[in-house]
Write a protein that holds these residues in place. Structure first.
Motif, PDB file in Angstrom:
ATOM      1  N   UNK A 196       0.832  -1.202   0.000  1.00 48.28           N
ATOM      2  CA  UNK A 196       0.000   0.000   0.000  1.00 48.28           C
ATOM      3  C   UNK A 196       0.867   1.252   0.000  1.00 48.28           C
ATOM      4  N   UNK A 197       1.930   1.251   0.780  1.00 50.42           N
ATOM      5  CA  UNK A 197       2.833   2.401   0.830  1.00 50.42           C
ATOM      6  C   UNK A 197       3.532   2.602  -0.514  1.00 50.42           C
ATOM      7  N   UNK A 198       3.908   1.509  -1.150  1.00 49.04           N
ATOM      8  CA  UNK A 198       4.564   1.627  -2.453  1.00 49.04           C
ATOM      9  C   UNK A 198       3.623   2.222  -3.498  1.00 49.04           C
ATOM     10  N   UNK A 199       2.382   1.766  -3.509  1.00 50.41           N
ATOM     11  CA  UNK A 199       1.407   2.311  -4.451  1.00 50.41           C
ATOM     12  C   UNK A 199       1.162   3.789  -4.148  1.00 50.41           C
ATOM     13  N   UNK A 200       1.055   4.125  -2.874  1.00 47.74           N
ATOM     14  CA  UNK A 200       0.830   5.522  -2.481  1.00 47.74           C
ATOM     15  C   UNK A 200       2.016   6.413  -2.835  1.00 47.74           C
ATOM     16  N   UNK A 201       3.206   5.817  -2.990  1.00 49.74           N
ATOM     17  CA  UNK A 201       4.395   6.618  -3.294  1.00 49.74           C
ATOM     18  C   UNK A 201       4.525   6.981  -4.773  1.00 49.74           C
ATOM     19  N   UNK A 202       3.720   6.384  -5.634  1.00 51.85           N
ATOM     20  CA  UNK A 202       3.858   6.617  -7.077  1.00 51.85           C
ATOM     21  C   UNK A 202       3.733   8.104  -7.434  1.00 51.85           C
ATOM     22  N   UNK A 203       2.739   8.842  -6.933  1.00 52.08           N
ATOM     23  CA  UNK A 203       2.682  10.271  -7.286  1.00 52.08           C
ATOM     24  C   UNK A 203       3.938  11.039  -6.857  1.00 52.08           C
ATOM     25  N   UNK A 204       4.491  10.706  -5.694  1.00 53.74           N
ATOM     26  CA  UNK A 204       5.732  11.361  -5.259  1.00 53.74           C
ATOM     27  C   UNK A 204       6.896  10.992  -6.174  1.00 53.74           C
ATOM     28  N   UNK A 205       6.926   9.747  -6.623  1.00 51.12           N
ATOM     29  CA  UNK A 205       7.981   9.306  -7.537  1.00 51.12           C
ATOM     30  C   UNK A 205       7.902  10.065  -8.861  1.00 51.12           C
ATOM     31  N   UNK A 206       6.692  10.193  -9.376  1.00 51.25           N
ATOM     32  CA  UNK A 206       6.508  10.928 -10.634  1.00 51.25           C
ATOM     33  C   UNK A 206       6.945  12.378 -10.458  1.00 51.25           C
ATOM     34  N   UNK A 207       6.524  13.003  -9.371  1.00 46.40           N
ATOM     35  CA  UNK A 207       6.900  14.397  -9.115  1.00 46.40           C
ATOM     36  C   UNK A 207       8.413  14.546  -8.994  1.00 46.40           C
ATOM     37  N   UNK A 208       9.070  13.584  -8.322  1.00 47.35           N
ATOM     38  CA  UNK A 208      10.525  13.650  -8.151  1.00 47.35           C
ATOM     39  C   UNK A 208      11.245  13.533  -9.488  1.00 47.35           C
ATOM     40  N   UNK A 209      10.781  12.638 -10.347  1.00 47.23           N
ATOM     41  CA  UNK A 209      11.407  12.479 -11.665  1.00 47.23           C
ATOM     42  C   UNK A 209      11.184  13.720 -12.500  1.00 47.23           C
TER      43      UNK A 209
END
Length: 77
Positions: free
Chosen positions: A54-67
């Motif tokens: 669940x935490x990994x899925x929730x982190x996707x928007x942050x990952x996209x923003x970081x990239x």
């Protein structure tokens, strides 16, 4: 997009492999054969916490923003 579509920054599975590897390396004694290694990997896999997923899925928007912020360069992920 200017960065590769297979960017590891977008791949939460890389985190799961890391967690599994750390748990496997922490076990003693080391695996004496491939059969034991397979069994230990499956045991770790089946006992991973659903909260971690669940935490990994929730982190996707942050990952996209970081990239995007890094303009396709390296991120902390």
């Amino acid at each position: 997009m200017s960065w590769p579509p297979n960017s590891p920054d977008f791949n939460p599975m890389e985190h799961i492999w890391d967690v599994m590897e750390r748990q496997l390396r922490a076990q003693t004694p080391p695996c004496p054969n491939i059969s034991t290694l397979r069994d230990r990997c499956l045991d770790i896999w089946y006992n991973l916490s659903p909260v971690m997923y669940q935490k990994l899925v929730a982190s996707i928007p942050r990952r996209v923003a970081a990239v995007l912020k890094a303009k396709g360069g390296a991120t902390r992920y």
